[in-house]
Scaffold this motif. Structure first.
Motif, PDB file in Angstrom:
ATOM      1  N   SER A 197      -0.140 -18.784  -1.626  1.00 51.55           N
ATOM      2  CA  SER A 197      -0.767 -18.407  -3.174  1.00 51.55           C
ATOM      3  C   SER A 197      -1.373 -16.969  -2.918  1.00 51.55           C
ATOM      4  CB  SER A 197      -1.902 -19.380  -3.217  1.00 51.55           C
ATOM      5  OG  SER A 197      -1.480 -20.647  -3.847  1.00 51.55           O
ATOM      6  N   LYS A 198      -0.957 -16.248  -1.845  1.00 49.88           N
ATOM      7  CA  LYS A 198      -1.364 -14.836  -1.788  1.00 49.88           C
ATOM      8  C   LYS A 198      -0.525 -14.008  -2.197  1.00 49.88           C
ATOM      9  CE  LYS A 198      -3.882 -15.836   2.665  1.00 49.88           C
ATOM     10  NZ  LYS A 198      -4.027 -15.313   4.019  1.00 49.88           N
ATOM     11  N   PHE A 199      -1.342 -12.787  -2.985  1.00 50.76           N
ATOM     12  CA  PHE A 199      -0.400 -11.974  -3.408  1.00 50.76           C
ATOM     13  C   PHE A 199       0.433 -11.122  -2.309  1.00 50.76           C
ATOM     14  CE2 PHE A 199      -3.280 -12.207  -7.059  1.00 50.76           C
ATOM     15  CZ  PHE A 199      -2.170 -12.439  -8.141  1.00 50.76           C
ATOM     16  N   GLN A 200       1.957 -10.846  -2.579  1.00 51.20           N
ATOM     17  CA  GLN A 200       2.533 -10.088  -1.575  1.00 51.20           C
ATOM     18  C   GLN A 200       3.204  -9.128  -2.170  1.00 51.20           C
ATOM     19  OE1 GLN A 200       2.546 -10.770   1.900  1.00 51.20           O
ATOM     20  NE2 GLN A 200       4.472  -9.957   2.578  1.00 51.20           N
ATOM     21  N   VAL A 201       3.142  -7.496  -1.848  1.00 47.46           N
ATOM     22  CA  VAL A 201       4.007  -6.876  -2.349  1.00 47.46           C
ATOM     23  C   VAL A 201       5.624  -7.058  -2.220  1.00 47.46           C
ATOM     24  CG1 VAL A 201       2.235  -4.978  -1.952  1.00 47.46           C
ATOM     25  CG2 VAL A 201       4.145  -5.122  -0.118  1.00 47.46           C
ATOM     26  N   SER A 202       6.530  -6.680  -3.171  1.00 41.52           N
ATOM     27  CA  SER A 202       7.769  -7.026  -3.130  1.00 41.52           C
ATOM     28  C   SER A 202       8.824  -5.829  -2.747  1.00 41.52           C
ATOM     29  CB  SER A 202       8.278  -7.715  -4.275  1.00 41.52           C
ATOM     30  OG  SER A 202       8.138  -6.689  -5.371  1.00 41.52           O
ATOM     31  N   ARG A 258       3.772 -10.271   8.499  1.00 46.58           N
ATOM     32  CA  ARG A 258       2.664  -9.832   8.071  1.00 46.58           C
ATOM     33  C   ARG A 258       2.326  -9.956   6.533  1.00 46.58           C
ATOM     34  NH1 ARG A 258       2.344  -9.873  12.506  1.00 46.58           N
ATOM     35  NH2 ARG A 258       0.691 -11.595  11.812  1.00 46.58           N
ATOM     36  N   ASN A 259       0.966  -9.906   6.161  1.00 48.98           N
ATOM     37  CA  ASN A 259       0.822 -10.081   4.689  1.00 48.98           C
ATOM     38  C   ASN A 259       0.405  -8.909   4.180  1.00 48.98           C
ATOM     39  OD1 ASN A 259      -0.064 -11.485   2.459  1.00 48.98           O
ATOM     40  ND2 ASN A 259      -2.340 -11.143   3.032  1.00 48.98           N
ATOM     41  N   TYR A 260       1.387  -8.307   3.219  1.00 45.83           N
ATOM     42  CA  TYR A 260       1.246  -7.118   2.635  1.00 45.83           C
ATOM     43  C   TYR A 260       0.863  -7.500   1.332  1.00 45.83           C
ATOM     44  CZ  TYR A 260       4.192  -5.728   6.665  1.00 45.83           C
ATOM     45  OH  TYR A 260       4.587  -5.600   7.574  1.00 45.83           O
ATOM     46  N   CYS A 261      -0.244  -7.206   1.000  1.00 48.64           N
ATOM     47  CA  CYS A 261      -1.191  -7.726   0.028  1.00 48.64           C
ATOM     48  C   CYS A 261      -1.777  -6.495  -1.063  1.00 48.64           C
ATOM     49  CB  CYS A 261      -2.264  -8.798   0.252  1.00 48.64           C
ATOM     50  SG  CYS A 261      -3.572  -8.132   1.035  1.00 48.64           S
ATOM     51  N   SER A 262      -1.784  -5.231  -0.481  1.00 47.18           N
ATOM     52  CA  SER A 262      -2.549  -4.447  -1.380  1.00 47.18           C
ATOM     53  C   SER A 262      -1.646  -2.937  -1.324  1.00 47.18           C
ATOM     54  CB  SER A 262      -4.023  -3.866  -1.027  1.00 47.18           C
ATOM     55  OG  SER A 262      -3.689  -3.522   0.827  1.00 47.18           O
ATOM     56  N   LYS A 263      -1.609  -2.071  -0.535  1.00 45.90           N
ATOM     57  CA  LYS A 263      -1.119  -0.747  -0.816  1.00 45.90           C
ATOM     58  C   LYS A 263       0.290  -1.008  -0.374  1.00 45.90           C
ATOM     59  CE  LYS A 263      -1.346   3.965   0.842  1.00 45.90           C
ATOM     60  NZ  LYS A 263      -1.936   4.992   1.723  1.00 45.90           N
ATOM     61  N   ASN A 264       1.310  -0.536  -0.934  1.00 46.49           N
ATOM     62  CA  ASN A 264       2.741  -0.345  -0.517  1.00 46.49           C
ATOM     63  C   ASN A 264       3.394   1.076  -0.391  1.00 46.49           C
ATOM     64  OD1 ASN A 264       3.004   0.370  -3.195  1.00 46.49           O
ATOM     65  ND2 ASN A 264       4.522  -0.956  -3.640  1.00 46.49           N
ATOM     66  N   GLU A 265       2.524   1.948  -0.205  1.00 42.22           N
ATOM     67  CA  GLU A 265       2.866   3.295  -0.336  1.00 42.22           C
ATOM     68  C   GLU A 265       3.095   3.809   1.221  1.00 42.22           C
ATOM     69  OE1 GLU A 265       0.664   5.852  -2.796  1.00 42.22           O
ATOM     70  OE2 GLU A 265       1.880   5.105  -4.507  1.00 42.22           O
ATOM     71  N   ILE A 266       4.254   4.094   1.983  1.00 42.47           N
ATOM     72  CA  ILE A 266       4.273   4.378   3.154  1.00 42.47           C
ATOM     73  C   ILE A 266       4.356   5.905   3.394  1.00 42.47           C
ATOM     74  CG2 ILE A 266       5.736   4.033   5.435  1.00 42.47           C
ATOM     75  CD1 ILE A 266       6.558   1.507   4.204  1.00 42.47           C
ATOM     76  N   GLU A 267       3.428   6.548   4.113  1.00 47.48           N
ATOM     77  CA  GLU A 267       3.449   7.809   4.194  1.00 47.48           C
ATOM     78  C   GLU A 267       4.729   8.271   5.314  1.00 47.48           C
ATOM     79  OE1 GLU A 267       2.010  10.410   2.970  1.00 47.48           O
ATOM     80  OE2 GLU A 267       0.911   9.269   1.334  1.00 47.48           O
ATOM     81  N   LEU A 297       0.160  -1.070   6.640  1.00 47.14           N
ATOM     82  CA  LEU A 297      -0.433  -1.535   5.419  1.00 47.14           C
ATOM     83  C   LEU A 297      -0.599  -2.942   5.380  1.00 47.14           C
ATOM     84  CD1 LEU A 297       2.801   0.106   3.486  1.00 47.14           C
ATOM     85  CD2 LEU A 297       0.473   1.053   3.981  1.00 47.14           C
ATOM     86  N   ALA A 298      -0.669  -3.771   6.345  1.00 44.00           N
ATOM     87  CA  ALA A 298      -0.720  -5.159   6.495  1.00 44.00           C
ATOM     88  C   ALA A 298      -2.309  -5.535   5.993  1.00 44.00           C
ATOM     89  CB  ALA A 298      -0.223  -5.646   7.673  1.00 44.00           C
ATOM     90  N   CYS A 299      -2.474  -6.692   5.480  1.00 46.28           N
ATOM     91  CA  CYS A 299      -3.810  -7.006   5.343  1.00 46.28           C
ATOM     92  C   CYS A 299      -4.344  -7.709   6.467  1.00 46.28           C
ATOM     93  CB  CYS A 299      -3.917  -7.763   3.891  1.00 46.28           C
ATOM     94  SG  CYS A 299      -3.391  -6.851   2.577  1.00 46.28           S
TER      95      CYS A 299
END
Length: 319
Positions: A11-16, A172-181, A193-195
């Motif tokens: 039930s956690k948001f995860q970037v796709s 890892r849980n990626y739940c917010s930022k999804n932009e990789i520099e 980027l992992a939370c």
């Protein structure tokens, strides 16, 4: 670009998907770098294909040293192709979006090919050690069977050895930022980027690097120490010069490869945030060796230069 999410079982948001932004700080004009990168990629593919054709067609190059060089060419093309088409697509078509499975697959491929390249350098160092320190035993020690076993072991070692790196990254849980520099999916760049806690990934990469490339480098240094000791015992200056000249190409490539590995690792550890220099070094380390290796061997190896001339003359005659 908006961030897309999916809901996981917990039930956690995860970037796709991730967005590869390219080089940090120069996003507006980074597309101008596409020309030198495209030229380096074409050089890497073309030069390594020429080496493979030359080794296959020239009977005088049917020696273990050139067999290892041919395998190195295959690995170099694999490494360059793993990253450059994606980077050029970002520059030319703004194709920045990459799915999580594609990103983790790229992490695996990069680590696998880099480990294979390190393993091939070790095989080539062993080949030169036996040839110079035990020349009479060379034909019976470095056989086709030994080369095949060494290559299979190298592929299995690196293919299995690096699996924990993308697996841990995927957990890892990626739940917010999804932009990789970055222009590619590097393990540390993605997991930043992992939370949740990314220390297991950093520790895993460090341990595997020391166990893999670190052990390869240690054995390479040992091999060349024994080679130098054997060369210095030679009474003939001409024989010593000839022995060292056969190793010069290999030493140049080894020094470049491992020096850049160390520099990239140190800059990543030293920087508290993603900056241009470590990202640029990371990209160049994956494309310059594939382009540089054939050129160094072509310039430093007389037999290979003669083979190139034969292949080119044959190609012109066929036309």
């Amino acid at each position: 670009m908006s961030i897309s999410f999916r809901v996981s079982n917990s039930s956690k948001f995860q970037v796709s998907e991730f967005i590869l932004m390219g080089f940090p700080g120069i996003h507006r004009w980074q597309h101008w770098l596409s020309l030198p990168f495209a030229l380096l990629y074409l050089l890497a593919i073309g030069a390594n294909i020429l080496i493979l054709i030359t080794i296959c067609q020239d009977s005088t190059l049917q020696k273990p040293m050139y067999h290892f060089l041919g395998i190195l060419s295959v690995v170099d093309m694999g490494l360059a192709t793993t990253i450059m088409p994606r980077i050029l697509a970002i520059f030319w078509f703004d194709a920045k979006v990459i799915t999580l499975p594609e990103c983790f697959a790229q992490i695996y491929a990069i680590h696998c090919f880099l480990g294979m390249e390190s393993g091939i350098f070790l095989c080539m160092a062993f080949d030169r050690y036996v040839a110079i320190c035990h020349p009479l035993r060379y034909p019976s020690v470095v056989t086709s069977a030994l080369i095949l076993k060494a290559i299979l072991l190298m592929v299995l070692r690196n293919g299995l050895f690096v699996i924990p790196v993308p697996v841990l990254a995927a957990q890892r849980n990626y739940c917010s930022k999804n932009e990789i520099e970055h222009c590619l999916c590097s393990n540390l760049g993605v997991t930043s980027l992992a939370c949740d806690d990314r220390r297991p990934n950093s520790i895993c990469q460090l341990v595997l690097a020391w166990l893999g490339m670190g052990s390869d480098l240690s054995l390479i240094i040992l091999s060349y120490t024994l080679i130098l000791c054997s060369v210095f015992r030679l009474n003939s200056a001409e024989a010593a010069t000839k022995a060292l000249s056969t190793c010069s190409s290999h030493l140049i490539l080894i020094l470049f490869f491992y020096t850049v590995v160390v520099v990239v690792s140190v800059t990543h550890l030293a920087e508290t945030q993603t900056t241009l220099i470590p990202v640029l070094l990371n990209v160049l380390h994956n494309i310059i060796p594939p382009a540089l290796n054939p050129m160094v061997y072509a310039l430093r190896t007389k037999e290979l230069r003669a083979g190139f001339r034969k292949v080119l003359r044959l190609g012109l005659k066929n036309k």
